[in-house]
Design a protein around this motif. Structure first.
Motif, PDB file in Angstrom:
ATOM      1  N   PRO A 313     -32.543 -26.087  28.928  1.00  9.71           N
ATOM      2  CA  PRO A 313     -32.301 -25.819  30.344  1.00  9.71           C
ATOM      3  C   PRO A 313     -31.713 -24.427  30.537  1.00  9.71           C
ATOM      4  O   PRO A 313     -31.252 -23.785  29.585  1.00  9.71           O
ATOM      5  N   VAL A 314     -31.727 -24.007  31.789  1.00 10.31           N
ATOM      6  CA  VAL A 314     -31.069 -22.746  32.123  1.00 10.31           C
ATOM      7  C   VAL A 314     -29.568 -22.972  32.123  1.00 10.31           C
ATOM      8  O   VAL A 314     -29.066 -23.958  32.670  1.00 10.31           O
ATOM      9  N   GLY A 315     -28.817 -22.077  31.484  1.00 13.54           N
ATOM     10  CA  GLY A 315     -27.367 -22.180  31.487  1.00 13.54           C
ATOM     11  C   GLY A 315     -26.834 -22.950  30.304  1.00 13.54           C
ATOM     12  O   GLY A 315     -27.566 -23.591  29.551  1.00 13.54           O
ATOM     13  N   SER A 316     -25.533 -22.889  30.118  1.00 15.26           N
ATOM     14  CA  SER A 316     -24.868 -23.531  28.998  1.00 15.26           C
ATOM     15  C   SER A 316     -24.466 -24.964  29.347  1.00 15.26           C
ATOM     16  O   SER A 316     -24.348 -25.333  30.512  1.00 15.26           O
ATOM     17  N   PHE A 317     -24.243 -25.742  28.312  1.00 17.87           N
ATOM     18  CA  PHE A 317     -23.808 -27.114  28.493  1.00 17.87           C
ATOM     19  C   PHE A 317     -22.381 -27.156  29.047  1.00 17.87           C
ATOM     20  O   PHE A 317     -21.533 -26.342  28.690  1.00 17.87           O
ATOM     21  N   GLY A 318     -22.107 -28.124  29.920  1.00 20.40           N
ATOM     22  CA  GLY A 318     -20.758 -28.309  30.442  1.00 20.40           C
ATOM     23  C   GLY A 318     -20.490 -29.771  30.715  1.00 20.40           C
ATOM     24  O   GLY A 318     -21.368 -30.494  31.187  1.00 20.40           O
ATOM     25  N   PRO A 319     -19.290 -30.268  30.411  1.00 20.58           N
ATOM     26  CA  PRO A 319     -18.957 -31.669  30.693  1.00 20.58           C
ATOM     27  C   PRO A 319     -18.870 -31.933  32.191  1.00 20.58           C
ATOM     28  O   PRO A 319     -18.694 -31.021  32.995  1.00 20.58           O
ATOM     29  N   ASP A 320     -18.991 -33.212  32.551  1.00 24.29           N
ATOM     30  CA  ASP A 320     -18.947 -33.624  33.947  1.00 24.29           C
ATOM     31  C   ASP A 320     -17.519 -33.461  34.484  1.00 24.29           C
ATOM     32  O   ASP A 320     -16.593 -34.099  34.015  1.00 24.29           O
ATOM     33  N   ARG A 321     -17.384 -32.622  35.481  1.00 24.88           N
ATOM     34  CA  ARG A 321     -16.063 -32.286  36.004  1.00 24.88           C
ATOM     35  C   ARG A 321     -15.362 -33.478  36.634  1.00 24.88           C
ATOM     36  O   ARG A 321     -14.168 -33.728  36.390  1.00 24.88           O
ATOM     37  N   ASP A 322     -16.063 -34.238  37.460  1.00 28.72           N
ATOM     38  CA  ASP A 322     -15.431 -35.353  38.163  1.00 28.72           C
ATOM     39  C   ASP A 322     -14.988 -36.445  37.191  1.00 28.72           C
ATOM     40  O   ASP A 322     -13.912 -37.041  37.352  1.00 28.72           O
ATOM     41  N   ILE A 323     -15.806 -36.734  36.192  1.00 27.53           N
ATOM     42  CA  ILE A 323     -15.422 -37.746  35.205  1.00 27.53           C
ATOM     43  C   ILE A 323     -14.246 -37.264  34.376  1.00 27.53           C
ATOM     44  O   ILE A 323     -13.338 -38.038  34.037  1.00 27.53           O
ATOM     45  N   PHE A 324     -14.216 -35.979  34.050  1.00 31.12           N
ATOM     46  CA  PHE A 324     -13.077 -35.414  33.331  1.00 31.12           C
ATOM     47  C   PHE A 324     -11.786 -35.621  34.124  1.00 31.12           C
ATOM     48  O   PHE A 324     -10.778 -36.092  33.590  1.00 31.12           O
ATOM     49  N   LEU A 325     -11.809 -35.295  35.407  1.00 31.87           N
ATOM     50  CA  LEU A 325     -10.610 -35.424  36.226  1.00 31.87           C
ATOM     51  C   LEU A 325     -10.204 -36.882  36.409  1.00 31.87           C
ATOM     52  O   LEU A 325      -9.017 -37.221  36.354  1.00 31.87           O
ATOM     53  N   THR A 326     -11.184 -37.752  36.613  1.00 32.70           N
ATOM     54  CA  THR A 326     -10.886 -39.177  36.777  1.00 32.70           C
ATOM     55  C   THR A 326     -10.236 -39.737  35.522  1.00 32.70           C
ATOM     56  O   THR A 326      -9.261 -40.503  35.592  1.00 32.70           O
ATOM     57  N   THR A 327     -10.765 -39.358  34.356  1.00 30.33           N
ATOM     58  CA  THR A 327     -10.205 -39.837  33.088  1.00 30.33           C
ATOM     59  C   THR A 327      -8.804 -39.282  32.869  1.00 30.33           C
ATOM     60  O   THR A 327      -7.876 -40.021  32.503  1.00 30.33           O
ATOM     61  N   LEU A 328      -8.634 -37.988  33.103  1.00 30.64           N
ATOM     62  CA  LEU A 328      -7.337 -37.354  32.873  1.00 30.64           C
ATOM     63  C   LEU A 328      -6.272 -37.919  33.810  1.00 30.64           C
ATOM     64  O   LEU A 328      -5.109 -38.094  33.422  1.00 30.64           O
ATOM     65  N   THR A 341      -0.768 -28.885  34.864  1.00 29.03           N
ATOM     66  CA  THR A 341      -1.248 -27.572  35.304  1.00 29.03           C
ATOM     67  C   THR A 341      -2.751 -27.446  35.083  1.00 29.03           C
ATOM     68  O   THR A 341      -3.483 -26.932  35.935  1.00 29.03           O
ATOM     69  N   ILE A 342      -3.231 -27.924  33.927  1.00 28.25           N
ATOM     70  CA  ILE A 342      -4.669 -27.907  33.650  1.00 28.25           C
ATOM     71  C   ILE A 342      -5.412 -28.773  34.656  1.00 28.25           C
ATOM     72  O   ILE A 342      -6.446 -28.372  35.205  1.00 28.25           O
ATOM     73  N   TYR A 343      -4.882 -29.960  34.899  1.00 27.46           N
ATOM     74  CA  TYR A 343      -5.516 -30.874  35.869  1.00 27.46           C
ATOM     75  C   TYR A 343      -5.622 -30.203  37.236  1.00 27.46           C
ATOM     76  O   TYR A 343      -6.693 -30.206  37.864  1.00 27.46           O
ATOM     77  N   ASP A 344      -4.542 -29.625  37.702  1.00 29.45           N
ATOM     78  CA  ASP A 344      -4.532 -28.987  39.020  1.00 29.45           C
ATOM     79  C   ASP A 344      -5.484 -27.801  39.063  1.00 29.45           C
ATOM     80  O   ASP A 344      -6.147 -27.555  40.080  1.00 29.45           O
ATOM     81  N   GLN A 345      -5.544 -27.058  37.951  1.00 31.65           N
ATOM     82  CA  GLN A 345      -6.423 -25.886  37.897  1.00 31.65           C
ATOM     83  C   GLN A 345      -7.890 -26.295  38.037  1.00 31.65           C
ATOM     84  O   GLN A 345      -8.629 -25.723  38.845  1.00 31.65           O
ATOM     85  N   VAL A 346      -8.318 -27.284  37.284  1.00 29.84           N
ATOM     86  CA  VAL A 346      -9.708 -27.729  37.349  1.00 29.84           C
ATOM     87  C   VAL A 346      -9.987 -28.405  38.684  1.00 29.84           C
ATOM     88  O   VAL A 346     -11.067 -28.242  39.271  1.00 29.84           O
ATOM     89  N   ASP A 347      -9.028 -29.169  39.204  1.00 25.44           N
ATOM     90  CA  ASP A 347      -9.214 -29.863  40.470  1.00 25.44           C
ATOM     91  C   ASP A 347      -9.331 -28.883  41.628  1.00 25.44           C
ATOM     92  O   ASP A 347     -10.130 -29.085  42.551  1.00 25.44           O
ATOM     93  N   ALA A 348      -8.560 -27.816  41.595  1.00 24.46           N
ATOM     94  CA  ALA A 348      -8.556 -26.855  42.697  1.00 24.46           C
ATOM     95  C   ALA A 348      -9.790 -25.982  42.685  1.00 24.46           C
ATOM     96  O   ALA A 348     -10.289 -25.570  43.753  1.00 24.46           O
TER      97      ALA A 348
END
Length: 356
Positions: A313-328, A341-348
């Motif tokens: 595919p075009v672009g690099s692989f990346g984990p699912d953001r919403d599932i990451f935040l829900t799990t964290l 701080t990491i949670y808030d950074q990714v969420d914002a």
């Protein structure tokens, strides 16, 4: 074997089923296409957390009540639906009828936003919610308050040993075709969800120090995000694959398979073991033909090949953001300032470039 019956009248509502672990992508929303069924026919999985309507916004719930419900960081809203919902393949449901006034959806099907939309055909009690809209994995969620399990005689599916798993567990490649009417290739949503869940646990296990990942497929999947979110330099913890068919590693954090039937993690002698969905772990451990980052350059002069290169595919692989935040948000460690701080950074940052 287990069947599920209406708690009101006793009518049988499913075929005979065997329990498996709830997949990491159970509540994923992905793209704008029709997704396959969530669970293999003949199986069921239980969602231990509350799920479905009614929902209450975070500002109304508050941090203290949220923590009592197992949520340790702000989320948009919390479910006050039933815990213990039972997911089954839509084709395994019997003796139900749709509830017309609850059949709304976002686009191409039912999204369950109005609550249970399937009723027992015999007595009319609302018993389940069918979800088959675009962007959702297709599943029927049986309401644990309206159904009951019934043990029946039948050929129970054997639980695979870890050794047998190596032979019989299919691996999921990181790239898949979509849109049969217009061939395209995309990163697998199953991979994006599985890596997102494991990434949240990896960060919690890191203690806030750098995680060293050896070159290879594991580094392609996890290193870009870990290197951005964790501080550089010493001290550091090492990460390596561990599991059936691999030599025992000497590492601080072991990335081990999660059994697809029992949900148990491979027992490791490492200080910390972080589970990863078995179908994804298998590919990382034994299939090194597909990089998770687009290749650059070309073949050396004088080297030719008669088969086309594998699609990427075009672009690099990346984990699912919403599932990451829900799990964290459901890990108690997120209350530590560095991880919050990491949670808030990714969420914002809704456009955080390292997430899918």
């Amino acid at each position: 074997m287990t069947e599920f019956a209406c708690a009101e009248c006793g009518a049988v509502l499913t075929v005979q089923l065997s329990q498996v672990a709830l997949p990491a992508h159970a509540h994923q929303r992905y793209g704008h296409d029709l997704l396959p069924v969530l669970l293999e026919s003949g199986t069921y999985a239980v969602e231990p957390e509350p799920d479905g309507p009614p929902w209450r916004p975070w500002d109304e719930v508050g941090a203290e009540e949220a923590e009592a419900r197992g949520v340790y960081a702000p989320v948009c809203s919390l479910s006050y639906g039933a815990s213990g919902r039972v997911g089954v393949a839509p084709g395994d449901v019997r003796g139900t009828v749709l509830i017309p006034e609850r059949c709304d959806g976002y686009c191409c099907g039912l999204d369950g936003g109005d609550g249970p939309n399937l009723a027992c055909a015999r007595c009319g009690r609302a018993v389940a919610t069918r979800i088959d809209d675009c962007s959702y994995w297709q599943v029927v969620w049986l309401d644990p308050r309206a159904v009951r399990p019934v043990t029946v005689d039948g050929p129970a599916r054997r639980v695979l040993s870890w050794e047998a798993l190596l032979e019989e567990q299919p691996e999921t490649p990181p790239v898949q075709p979509i849109r049969e009417w217009k061939p395209m290739w995309t990163w697998s949503p199953v991979w994006e969800a599985a890596v997102a869940v494991t990434l949240a646990h990896l960060l919690a296990a890191s203690g806030g120090v750098r995680v060293v990942v050896p070159n290879g497929p594991v580094a392609d999947a996890f290193r870009p995000v870990l290197d951005i979110l964790l501080p550089p330099g010493p001290p550091a913890k090492s990460l390596a694959l561990a599991g059936p068919g691999l030599p025992a590693p000497t590492t601080d954090i072991a990335l081990v398979p999660r059994h697809p039937q029992t949900g148990e993690a491979w027992p490791s002698s490492a200080t910390v073991a972080v589970p990863l969905e078995a179908n994804v772990w298998m590919h990382l451990a034994f299939n090194r033909n597909r990089p998770l980052i687009p290749a650059t350059g070309g073949l050396p002069d004088g080297v030719y090949r008669d088969d086309p290169p594998p699609p990427l595919p075009v672009g690099s692989f990346g984990p699912d953001r919403d599932i990451f935040l829900t799990t964290l948000a459901r890990l108690p460690e997120v209350r530590q300032p560095w991880l919050r701080t990491i949670y808030d950074q990714v969420d914002a940052d809704r456009c955080f470039r390292l997430f899918g």
